[in-house]
Scaffold this active site. Structure first.
Site, PDB file in Angstrom:
ATOM      1  CE1 TYR A   1      -2.330   3.199   2.706  1.00  0.00           C
ATOM      2  CE2 TYR A   1      -3.603   2.645   0.758  1.00  0.00           C
ATOM      3  CZ  TYR A   1      -3.356   3.479   1.832  1.00  0.00           C
ATOM      4  OH  TYR A   1      -4.146   4.597   2.025  1.00  0.00           O
TER       5      TYR A   1
ATOM      6  CG  ASP B   1       5.870   3.339   0.658  1.00  0.00           C
ATOM      7  OD1 ASP B   1       4.662   3.144   0.408  1.00  0.00           O
ATOM      8  OD2 ASP B   1       6.270   3.982   1.653  1.00  0.00           O
TER       9      ASP B   1
ATOM     10  CE  LYS C   1       2.730   4.486   8.121  1.00  0.00           C
ATOM     11  NZ  LYS C   1       1.348   4.546   8.628  1.00  0.00           N
TER      12      LYS C   1
END
Ligand code: KE4
Length: 427
Positions: free
Chosen positions: A142, A237, A265
């Site tokens: 994702y 990613d 994050k």
């Protein structure tokens, strides 16, 4: 849970599904989500005055534990100077220095406001740099919710993708190829077939969005070689793995250098931050230097930079990865042993301080493997643990996280509670 129930009822009148991000609605496990009013260390404190031992860590940022004093003080001090300037500010330079120093593959970095923005922008930059349209991603990975990434493997997986969400026109998905993770054959085939049209391959170097699965030995090196051979870019990613798997993320852990890296994050310390970076020759194609447009009103926001800088500097001061790895291994082996003692199949995939529990005795190396696990058992496990005030990610297809605030006693209590939960499930 009375107050959470009432709040959720009201929330559903005002927000789709009662949430601002779908996973929070507990649809994969059922039941009503609790509402959190405070977080500190390894615990969430709910509106119903319950203290929950938290293994979600707000999906990755809380690696120090929640509300770390140094992060809170930094944000308070920054906010007192004003919450946004819309001009360059010194803390953007400090954040860029930290990222460039930490990731040898990154000579220049652009801050943005989410992992979605980071991945979407990195892909646009890869297309602008190569002049090619196609992107390869992998099932189970994702990269945020940009239209061209909400794509599932098309019937002709080696030709084009199909939308995986309403609202995404077929044409937007056509240039996204979705292949199986950890399998070299399909990639060799698609590059042989249309390598000259492929701008980039993007992946989570350790997957955390289909549960956790790791790269097979040689997989990342293979991706680096085949993209280089075809002049396509390799995009890691590392929104979840950056500063989570080590001081230089997955690329430092596995020794493979991507062309572009996406971050998020942890680098925001819990505030909205994303970033992407790579070699200057690529990054300098970005506006205002180059023709690839990308922008953001709150990119490099001073309060968000302060939170991220404090978190990264604390991590670099403590270099806690061996400690986090040891704690995660204690949980991993404890959960597997407890499940098997109750007669349940269990495999906990883990990499440093991210992990996920699959109900299977088989190895899990990609989404197909994960889909074959006995995932119907997961909701029972989730709620059995929540009744014992231990909060796991509310889906078998998410990652759990251990922080520096989790103690050995916390982990031992978790394993004891899981042993009871597994016995309940096994009936
Ligand atoms: P955001 O746009 O949610 O900040 O980041 C998207 C993203 C990109 N890349 C990776 C590897 C990610 O893990 C994420 C976001 N992760 C999910 C957790 N599975 C966020 C939780 C949510 O969607 O609420």
């Amino acid at each position: 849970m009375e107050r959470s129930k009432n709040l959720f009822q009201r929330a559903k009148e005002l927000m789709p599904g009662g949430v601002n991000s779908p996973v929070r609605a507990f649809r994969a496990v059922g039941g009503t989500p609790f509402f959190t009013v405070r977080a500190e260390g390894a615990r969430l404190f709910t509106v119903d005055e319950e203290a929950l031992l938290d293994y979600v860590g707000t999906w990755g940022p809380a690696i120090l534990g929640h509300a770390h004093p140094k992060v809170i003080e930094a944000v308070q001090a920054a906010a007192a100077q004003g919450t946004s300037f819309g001009t360059p500010c010194p803390s953007e330079v400090r954040m860029a220095e930290l990222v460039v120093e930490a990731f040898p593959s990154i000579e220049k970095v652009r801050m943005c406001n989410s992992g979605t923005e980071a991945c979407m922008s990195a892909i646009r930059l890869a297309r602008g740099f190569t002049g090619r349209p196609k992107i390869v991603k992998f099932a189970g990975c994702y990269h945020g919710h940009a239209d061209h990434l909400l794509v599932k493997a098309g019937s002709g997986a080696l030709t084009f993708g199909h939308p995986d969400s309403a609202g995404v026109p077929e044409e937007f998905a056509r240039h996204t190829l979705v292949l199986p993770y950890n399998e070299t054959g399909p990639l060799e085939e698609v590059f042989a077939r249309e390598g000259e049209h492929i701008a980039a391959v993007i992946l989570e170097p350790v997957t955390g969005n289909a549960g956790v699965f790791l790269p097979r030995p040689g997989w990342l090196q293979f991706l680096r070689e085949i993209t280089r051979r075809h002049d396509a870019l390799l995009i890691f990613d590392e929104v979840m793995t950056g500063f989570r798997l080590g001081p230089a993320g997955a690329q430092g852990r596995f020794g493979v250098t991507p062309d572009l890296t996406c971050l998020g994050k942890i680098i925001g310390g819990g505030l909205p931050v994303g970033a992407f970076g790579g070699r200057a020759e690529i990054m300098d194609r970005l506006a205002p230097e180059g023709p690839v447009y990308q922008a953001g009103t709150l990119s490099g926001n001073p309060a968000a930079m302060a939170a991220g800088i404090a978190e990264i500097e604390e991590l670099q001061a403590r270099n806690p990865y061996a400690k986090l790895e040891k704690a995660t291994e204690r949980l991993r082996t404890g959960l597997e042993q407890a499940a098997r003692a109750a007669g349940l199949p269990a495999r906990v995939n883990a990499c440093c301080s991210m992990f996920s529990l699959f109900f299977t005795e088989e190895e899990v190396w990609n989404l197909d493997d994960a889909m074959r696990t006995r995932r119907e058992l997961f909701p029972k496990f989730f709620h059995a643990m929540l009744r014992r005030r231990i909060y796991f990610a509310p889906s078998p297809f998410e990652a759990g996280f251990i922080s520096l605030a989790h103690t050995e006693a916390d982990i031992d209590r978790t394993v004891e509670a899981a042993a009871e939960a597994f016995k309940e499930i096994a009936g």
